[in-house]
Every structure is written in structure tokens, then in C-alpha cells.
Design a protein around this motif. Structure first.
Motif, PDB file in Angstrom:
ATOM      1  N   LEU A  62       0.862  -1.173   0.000  1.00  0.00           N
ATOM      2  CA  LEU A  62       0.000   0.000   0.000  1.00  0.00           C
ATOM      3  C   LEU A  62       0.905   1.232   0.000  1.00  0.00           C
ATOM      4  CD1 LEU A  62      -2.642  -1.111   2.669  1.00  0.00           C
ATOM      5  CD2 LEU A  62      -2.752  -1.362   0.178  1.00  0.00           C
ATOM      6  N   TRP A  63       0.867   1.965  -1.095  1.00  0.00           N
ATOM      7  CA  TRP A  63       1.745   3.126  -1.265  1.00  0.00           C
ATOM      8  C   TRP A  63       0.895   4.389  -1.276  1.00  0.00           C
ATOM      9  CZ3 TRP A  63       3.915   4.691  -6.687  1.00  0.00           C
ATOM     10  CH2 TRP A  63       4.689   5.860  -6.555  1.00  0.00           C
ATOM     11  N   GLY A  64       1.163   5.288  -0.347  1.00  0.00           N
ATOM     12  CA  GLY A  64       0.396   6.522  -0.317  1.00  0.00           C
ATOM     13  C   GLY A  64       0.927   7.481   0.735  1.00  0.00           C
ATOM     14  N   PRO A  65       0.458   8.721   0.705  1.00  0.00           N
ATOM     15  CA  PRO A  65       0.913   9.739   1.656  1.00  0.00           C
ATOM     16  C   PRO A  65       0.484   9.391   3.078  1.00  0.00           C
ATOM     17  CG  PRO A  65      -0.262  10.715  -0.212  1.00  0.00           C
ATOM     18  CD  PRO A  65      -0.507   9.252  -0.269  1.00  0.00           C
ATOM     19  N   PRO A  66       1.056  10.083   4.071  1.00  0.00           N
ATOM     20  CA  PRO A  66       0.628   9.852   5.455  1.00  0.00           C
ATOM     21  C   PRO A  66      -0.847  10.186   5.645  1.00  0.00           C
ATOM     22  CG  PRO A  66       2.671  11.145   5.375  1.00  0.00           C
ATOM     23  CD  PRO A  66       2.145  11.075   3.973  1.00  0.00           C
ATOM     24  N   GLY A  67      -1.474   9.464   6.564  1.00  0.00           N
ATOM     25  CA  GLY A  67      -2.844   9.783   6.946  1.00  0.00           C
ATOM     26  C   GLY A  67      -3.896   9.463   5.919  1.00  0.00           C
ATOM     27  N   THR A  68      -3.630   8.477   5.042  1.00  0.00           N
ATOM     28  CA  THR A  68      -4.607   8.140   4.005  1.00  0.00           C
ATOM     29  C   THR A  68      -5.289   6.796   4.243  1.00  0.00           C
ATOM     30  OG1 THR A  68      -2.768   7.318   2.657  1.00  0.00           O
ATOM     31  CG2 THR A  68      -3.547   9.536   2.195  1.00  0.00           C
ATOM     32  N   ALA A 158      13.221  -5.787  -6.311  1.00  0.00           N
ATOM     33  CA  ALA A 158      12.421  -6.231  -7.454  1.00  0.00           C
ATOM     34  C   ALA A 158      11.790  -7.587  -7.170  1.00  0.00           C
ATOM     35  CB  ALA A 158      13.296  -6.293  -8.705  1.00  0.00           C
ATOM     36  N   ALA A 159      12.515  -8.455  -6.470  1.00  0.00           N
ATOM     37  CA  ALA A 159      11.979  -9.791  -6.169  1.00  0.00           C
ATOM     38  C   ALA A 159      10.740  -9.700  -5.291  1.00  0.00           C
ATOM     39  CB  ALA A 159      13.053 -10.631  -5.483  1.00  0.00           C
ATOM     40  N   LEU A 160      10.757  -8.795  -4.333  1.00  0.00           N
ATOM     41  CA  LEU A 160       9.596  -8.625  -3.462  1.00  0.00           C
ATOM     42  C   LEU A 160       8.441  -7.987  -4.227  1.00  0.00           C
ATOM     43  CD1 LEU A 160       8.484  -8.939  -0.619  1.00  0.00           C
ATOM     44  CD2 LEU A 160       9.435  -6.697  -0.058  1.00  0.00           C
ATOM     45  N   LEU A 161       8.754  -7.010  -5.062  1.00  0.00           N
ATOM     46  CA  LEU A 161       7.708  -6.360  -5.846  1.00  0.00           C
ATOM     47  C   LEU A 161       7.036  -7.327  -6.807  1.00  0.00           C
ATOM     48  CD1 LEU A 161       9.309  -2.889  -6.700  1.00  0.00           C
ATOM     49  CD2 LEU A 161       7.416  -3.346  -5.143  1.00  0.00           C
ATOM     50  N   SER A 162       7.806  -8.298  -7.309  1.00  0.00           N
ATOM     51  CA  SER A 162       7.227  -9.253  -8.260  1.00  0.00           C
ATOM     52  C   SER A 162       6.236 -10.193  -7.585  1.00  0.00           C
ATOM     53  CB  SER A 162       8.333 -10.060  -8.936  1.00  0.00           C
ATOM     54  OG  SER A 162       8.929 -10.970  -8.029  1.00  0.00           O
ATOM     55  N   ARG A 163       6.270 -10.262  -6.269  1.00  0.00           N
ATOM     56  CA  ARG A 163       5.387 -11.168  -5.522  1.00  0.00           C
ATOM     57  C   ARG A 163       4.246 -10.434  -4.834  1.00  0.00           C
ATOM     58  NH1 ARG A 163      10.399 -12.968  -5.940  1.00  0.00           N
ATOM     59  NH2 ARG A 163      10.844 -15.202  -6.002  1.00  0.00           N
ATOM     60  N   ALA A 164       4.149  -9.131  -5.060  1.00  0.00           N
ATOM     61  CA  ALA A 164       3.110  -8.341  -4.395  1.00  0.00           C
ATOM     62  C   ALA A 164       2.550  -7.308  -5.356  1.00  0.00           C
ATOM     63  CB  ALA A 164       3.684  -7.648  -3.158  1.00  0.00           C
ATOM     64  N   GLN A 165       1.261  -7.061  -5.246  1.00  0.00           N
ATOM     65  CA  GLN A 165       0.649  -5.980  -6.016  1.00  0.00           C
ATOM     66  C   GLN A 165       0.946  -4.654  -5.334  1.00  0.00           C
ATOM     67  OE1 GLN A 165      -3.496  -6.390  -7.256  1.00  0.00           O
ATOM     68  NE2 GLN A 165      -3.469  -8.531  -6.618  1.00  0.00           N
ATOM     69  N   VAL A 166       1.229  -3.642  -6.124  1.00  0.00           N
ATOM     70  CA  VAL A 166       1.396  -2.292  -5.586  1.00  0.00           C
ATOM     71  C   VAL A 166       0.082  -1.546  -5.786  1.00  0.00           C
ATOM     72  CG1 VAL A 166       2.625  -0.104  -5.759  1.00  0.00           C
ATOM     73  CG2 VAL A 166       3.876  -2.264  -6.023  1.00  0.00           C
ATOM     74  N   LEU A 167      -0.540  -1.164  -4.690  1.00  0.00           N
ATOM     75  CA  LEU A 167      -1.805  -0.445  -4.727  1.00  0.00           C
ATOM     76  C   LEU A 167      -1.567   0.977  -4.225  1.00  0.00           C
ATOM     77  CD1 LEU A 167      -4.214  -3.173  -3.287  1.00  0.00           C
ATOM     78  CD2 LEU A 167      -3.530  -2.770  -5.658  1.00  0.00           C
ATOM     79  N   ILE A 168      -1.972   1.945  -5.020  1.00  0.00           N
ATOM     80  CA  ILE A 168      -1.678   3.349  -4.727  1.00  0.00           C
ATOM     81  C   ILE A 168      -2.871   3.999  -4.040  1.00  0.00           C
ATOM     82  CG2 ILE A 168      -1.059   5.570  -5.731  1.00  0.00           C
ATOM     83  CD1 ILE A 168       0.205   4.040  -8.049  1.00  0.00           C
ATOM     84  N   LEU A 169      -2.636   4.517  -2.854  1.00  0.00           N
ATOM     85  CA  LEU A 169      -3.676   5.245  -2.120  1.00  0.00           C
ATOM     86  C   LEU A 169      -3.594   6.727  -2.467  1.00  0.00           C
ATOM     87  CD1 LEU A 169      -3.233   2.571  -0.387  1.00  0.00           C
ATOM     88  CD2 LEU A 169      -4.197   3.886   1.499  1.00  0.00           C
ATOM     89  N   ASN A 170      -4.746   7.315  -2.669  1.00  0.00           N
ATOM     90  CA  ASN A 170      -4.807   8.721  -3.048  1.00  0.00           C
ATOM     91  C   ASN A 170      -4.637   9.624  -1.830  1.00  0.00           C
ATOM     92  OD1 ASN A 170      -5.345   8.109  -5.734  1.00  0.00           O
ATOM     93  ND2 ASN A 170      -7.561   8.136  -5.428  1.00  0.00           N
ATOM     94  N   ARG A 171      -4.029  10.761  -2.065  1.00  0.00           N
ATOM     95  CA  ARG A 171      -4.069  11.844  -1.095  1.00  0.00           C
ATOM     96  C   ARG A 171      -5.541  12.212  -0.917  1.00  0.00           C
ATOM     97  NH1 ARG A 171      -4.676  17.215  -1.970  1.00  0.00           N
ATOM     98  NH2 ARG A 171      -3.636  18.701  -0.594  1.00  0.00           N
ATOM     99  N   LEU A 172      -5.999  12.374   0.306  1.00  0.00           N
ATOM    100  CA  LEU A 172      -7.411  12.656   0.549  1.00  0.00           C
ATOM    101  C   LEU A 172      -7.775  14.030   0.004  1.00  0.00           C
ATOM    102  CD1 LEU A 172      -7.994  11.287   4.161  1.00  0.00           C
ATOM    103  CD2 LEU A 172      -8.166  10.102   1.970  1.00  0.00           C
ATOM    104  N   ASP A 173      -8.805  14.071  -0.817  1.00  0.00           N
ATOM    105  CA  ASP A 173      -9.219  15.351  -1.391  1.00  0.00           C
ATOM    106  C   ASP A 173     -10.136  16.090  -0.409  1.00  0.00           C
ATOM    107  OD1 ASP A 173     -11.694  14.108  -1.578  1.00  0.00           O
ATOM    108  OD2 ASP A 173     -11.573  13.786  -3.739  1.00  0.00           O
ATOM    109  N   ALA A 174     -10.571  17.275  -0.820  1.00  0.00           N
ATOM    110  CA  ALA A 174     -11.378  18.105   0.069  1.00  0.00           C
ATOM    111  C   ALA A 174     -12.680  17.414   0.459  1.00  0.00           C
ATOM    112  CB  ALA A 174     -11.663  19.456  -0.589  1.00  0.00           C
ATOM    113  N   GLY A 175     -13.276  16.679  -0.481  1.00  0.00           N
ATOM    114  CA  GLY A 175     -14.523  15.987  -0.179  1.00  0.00           C
ATOM    115  C   GLY A 175     -14.343  14.915   0.881  1.00  0.00           C
ATOM    116  N   ALA A 176     -13.269  14.119   0.760  1.00  0.00           N
ATOM    117  CA  ALA A 176     -13.003  13.061   1.745  1.00  0.00           C
ATOM    118  C   ALA A 176     -12.687  13.656   3.108  1.00  0.00           C
ATOM    119  CB  ALA A 176     -11.855  12.180   1.257  1.00  0.00           C
TER     120      ALA A 176
END
Length: 440
Positions: A62-68, A158-176
Motif C-alpha cells: 500500500l503506497w500513499g501519503p501519510p494519513g490516508t 524487485a523480487a519482493l515487488l514481483s510477488r506483491a501488487q502495488v496499490l496506490i492510495l490517493n491523497r485525501l481530497d477536500a470531499g473526503a
């Protein structure tokens, strides 16, 4: 068997946090549907939503900014599919800790209970430690869910990345972020003491970080305020949030890339914005001046040679005045570059010339343009037939300057923008004169 990292576990969904717990903990979602701002992952068509619907999780980063919501999502994933949840932090754990976690996971697997291992700040593990996950992820001992604020492409094997999906979390927008404030007000049973403009300012200062926003809201709830605050009063009451910026990590490279490309794209407003972002966050001004100088050569070149002069002058001015007075010279250089005519002809010419030099680096120049300081050199033809251009008509001899084994090359092709338009006309005239002189 007791969990080694039991103290690291967040509260189970059925266990309500105490009234003394921080507001962010009391508002922690109990279902994936309650997570705000990440519907592209948690919704029915999202990667996480589909895995939960199938009842089977794959390892993921799970890749994303703090607090997401990275930690919250990991815990709720384990709850959703009935897996055992273990959380560790790469900041406090080493190889010995991981071995104990894996040993416990094997014991639970024997009784049919799979373990979801959540690793916070996974990018802080070194390469050898990351390699230690591989066999346990491959054989299903654990489902790994790593959380990182850094670009996995740079920080993870790279070996670890090949065994895991990278999912990108969005920076929370004003609505969230606004939804989080509404939930906080519902939990507290009263509205925040803010005028509408101040409420918008509070959301803006969070910079996409939900945890920070809720901490600020908790501060406001804890203070007796007689009337709703206006933006200036809010700013005076709350500490300003420092921009998230790490000079040696991805945020640094993202912003300098945005600055350079805004200059190249002739958008002075955006260029000034990214320059301000970096200076406000504490970037070294001389680093920015170096990058601006590079842009002057790479993207403007001879279309406006004064661009380079502006950058060097800005550097000298900053050295002379210091900060903050000298920063205005940096701004001036940035705006000059962004509004100057653009040409990468010199940059392209450099690349072409360097390639040719590597391929033909052993060829001798023609003898007519070689100096002949000795009698022997004169005897073998050095300098023979050289024409001194200043003595020729129109100060142009049209002589050949290329090695005999090599045809004349074209590396530099000026554009029709700025000064280069005149340079192109001059070069075309010289080429016509060369042809005419060869035909005589």
C-alpha cells in the motif's frame, strides 16, 4: 500461542476505543465501506474490493501519503476474510523479530489460520531483510501487506515487488476530508466552532492527511470558543502544518521534475508554484539555482542566450544578499526561463556530437587546419593550403574542417524561435557560400 506483537495490534472491530482515546482512533473505520477517499481500491470494482469478494487476499504494498488509511485498510482486510492480523513496524523490528513472526505464523497455519502480516514503513527494511520475506510469501505462510510513503520502485527489492501488487492510495481530497470532519462532529455531538471560510482553510491545511485533520479538529473541540473562528483567527490558534518533503526521497524528485517541466512548457504560474513549494519546504536555494541553470541550457539554449546569464546573475545575487532577500532573484530567473522562447537544439546537438565522437574518435583532422611548428610537420603537409578566414571575402573561406575519412555531419539544427531564427538564417547563408565556393 500468544502473539509476539500483541501490543502492536489496533483494537478489534468489536472493541470500542475508550473515551480518552484520540479522536482519530475513535473514528477509525470498522468496515472497508467506511474508508474515505480510497474507493478506487475498496469499492466493488477496486482491487481490494474484488479480493474481499472472492475471500482470498494476495500480498500487496500500500503506497500513499501519510494519513490516508494504510494501517486501517490492512486491519479491515484481515477482518473481512477472517485472517489473523499481526502488525510490526520496520522502524523497530529486525531479522530476529521477523523470524519469530514467521514461526508463529507457521504454527497458526497448521491449525488452519492464515496470518496477514502488516509491515508499516516497509521501505525502512534493508535489501537483505526484504529478501527474508520471500520464502514465507511464496509458500503462503503469511499474506504480506506492506505500507510505505516512498516509491516502491526505488525502495523495495524487485523480487519482493514481483510477488506483491502495488496499490496506490490517493491523497485525501477536500470531499473526503470534509466527510471526516462531519463524522467527528457527529461523534462529538456538536459542530466545529468555525466559520465556513475557516472550515475550508482547516481542510486545506491538512494537505490530504486525514489523521492530521482529525488531530486539529480534536484541538478545536477541546477549547472553549465563544463564536465561530474566521481564517485568520484559526491560523493564529493552530500550528501551521509543515509541508511533507524529504530532500533525498521521491517528494524532492517529484517537485523538481514538476518545476523543470513547467518551465519547459512555458507555464510561469506553475513554475513559480513549484519553486515556492520547494523553498517553503526548506530546499537548498543553490540546488534550485543549479537546476534552473540546467534548464536554461537544456530547454532554452541559443533561442535566448540571456537565460543562462539570468541564472548566473541570480546565483551571484543570492550569494550577495542571502535569504530571504536573495530569493527574489531566484524567482526572477524562474519566470525569465518560463517565459523565454524554447529550444533544445543545443541539447540535442550535444548528444549527437558525443555519439559521433565515440564512433570516430581516432580520425585525424584534415592537415590543412593543423599547426606545423616543426620542419617535418610542414614537409608532411601540416597547415598546407589553410585559408585564414579574416582575409577571405566576407570573412568566410568555406574551407573543409572535417576528417578526410568522414563526411560533414549536422548536429546542431536551430529552431525558428527567438535568436535561433537568426542563427538558422546565418547558417543557411554559410552553407550556400560553401556550395558556391566548391563549384568555382
Amino acid at each position: 500461542m500468544a502473539d509476539l506483537f500483541q501490543d502492536d495490534l489496533p483494537p478489534a472491530p468489536a472493541q470500542a476505543p475508550s473515551d480518552n482515546a484520540p479522536l482519530a482512533d475513535r473514528l477509525r473505520p470498522q468496515r472497508l465501506d467506511d474508508v474515505v477517499g480510497q474507493e478506487h481500491l475498496t469499492g466493488p470494482d477496486g482491487a481490494i474490493g474484488r479480493m474481499v469478494a472472492a475471500g482470498k487476499l494476495a500480498s500487496m504494498i500500500l503506497w500513499g501519503p501519510p494519513g490516508t488509511g494504510k494501517t486501517t485498510i490492512a486491519r479491515l482486510l484481515a477482518d473481512a476474510v477472517g485472517m489473523r492480523f499481526v502488525a510490526i513496524s520496520a522502524v523497530f523490528s529486525g531479522v530476529a523479530d521477523l523470524k519469530k513472526v514467521f514461526a508463529e505464523a507457521r504454527e497458526h497455519l497448521r491449525i488452519g489460520k492464515q496470518t496477514l502480516l502488516f509491515v508499516d514503513e516497509i521501505h525502512r527494511f534493508n535489501r537483505a531483510q526484504q529478501d527474508g520475506f520471500l520464502p514465507y510469501v511464496e509458500n503462503g505462510t503469511v499474506v504480506l501487506v506492506g505500507a510505505t510513503t516512498e516509491n516502491p520502485s526505488f525502495e523495495l527489492n524487485a523480487a519482493l515487488l514481483s510477488r506483491a501488487q502495488v496499490l496506490i492510495l490517493n491523497r485525501l481530497d477536500a470531499g473526503a476530508l470534509s466527510k471526516l470532519l462531519e463524522r467527528a462532529e457527529e461523534l462529538e455531538g456538536r459542530p466545529l466552532p468555525l466559520a465556513p471560510a475557516a472550515r475550508e482553510a482547516l481542510v486545506a491545511t491538512a494537505d490530504g492527511d486525514g489523521r492530521f485533520l482529525l488531530n486539529q479538529a480534536e484541538t478545536l473541540f477541546s477549547i472553549e470558543i465563544e463564536k465561530p473562528l474566521e481564517p485568520a483567527e484559526l491560523a493564529a490558534l493552530l500550528h501551521r502544518r509543515v509541508a511533507v518533503y524529504d530532500k533525498d526521497r521521491e517528494g524532492h524528485y517529484n517537485l523538481i521534475s514538476a518545476l523543470h517541466k513547467s518551465i519547459r512548457g512555458s507555464d510561469p504560474q506553475a513554475a513559480l508554484y513549484y519553486l515556492a513549494r520547494m523553498l517553503v519546504a526548506g530546499e537548498e536555494p543553490l540546488y534550485l539555482l543549479r537546476r534552473l541553470t540546467r534548464a536554461a541550457s537544456e530547454d532554452i539554449g541559443l533561442a535566448d542566450p540571456n537565460a543562462l546569464v539570468q541564472c548566473i546573475a541570480a546565483k551571484d545575487t543570492y550569494d550577495f544578499l542571502g535569504s530571504p532577500e536573495g530569493e527574489l532573484a531566484i524567482v526572477q530567473a524562474c519566470l525569465y526561463l518560463a517565459t523565454a522562447p524554447k529550444s533544445n537544439a543545443a541539447y540535442k546537438a550535444m548528444g549527437a556530437a558525443w555519439r559521433s565522437a565515440k564512433e570516430t574518435g581516432s580520425l585525424m583532422p584534415p592537415k590543412n587546419i593543423l599547426n606545423a611548428p616543426t620542419k617535418l610537420m610542414k614537409q608532411i603537409g601540416y597547415g598546407k593550403g589553410y585559408q585564414y578566414d579574416h582575409d577571405a571575402e566576407e570573412s568566410f573561406s568555406g574551407d573543409n574542417y572535417w576528417p578526410e575519412e568522414m563526411s560533414p555531419q549536422t548536429f546542431y539544427e536551430p529552431t525558428d524561435r527567438g535568436l535561433e531564427k537568426r542563427i538558422a538564417e546565418r547558417m543557411a547563408w554559410w552553407e550556400e557560400r560553401r556550395k558556391a565556393l566548391r563549384d568555382e
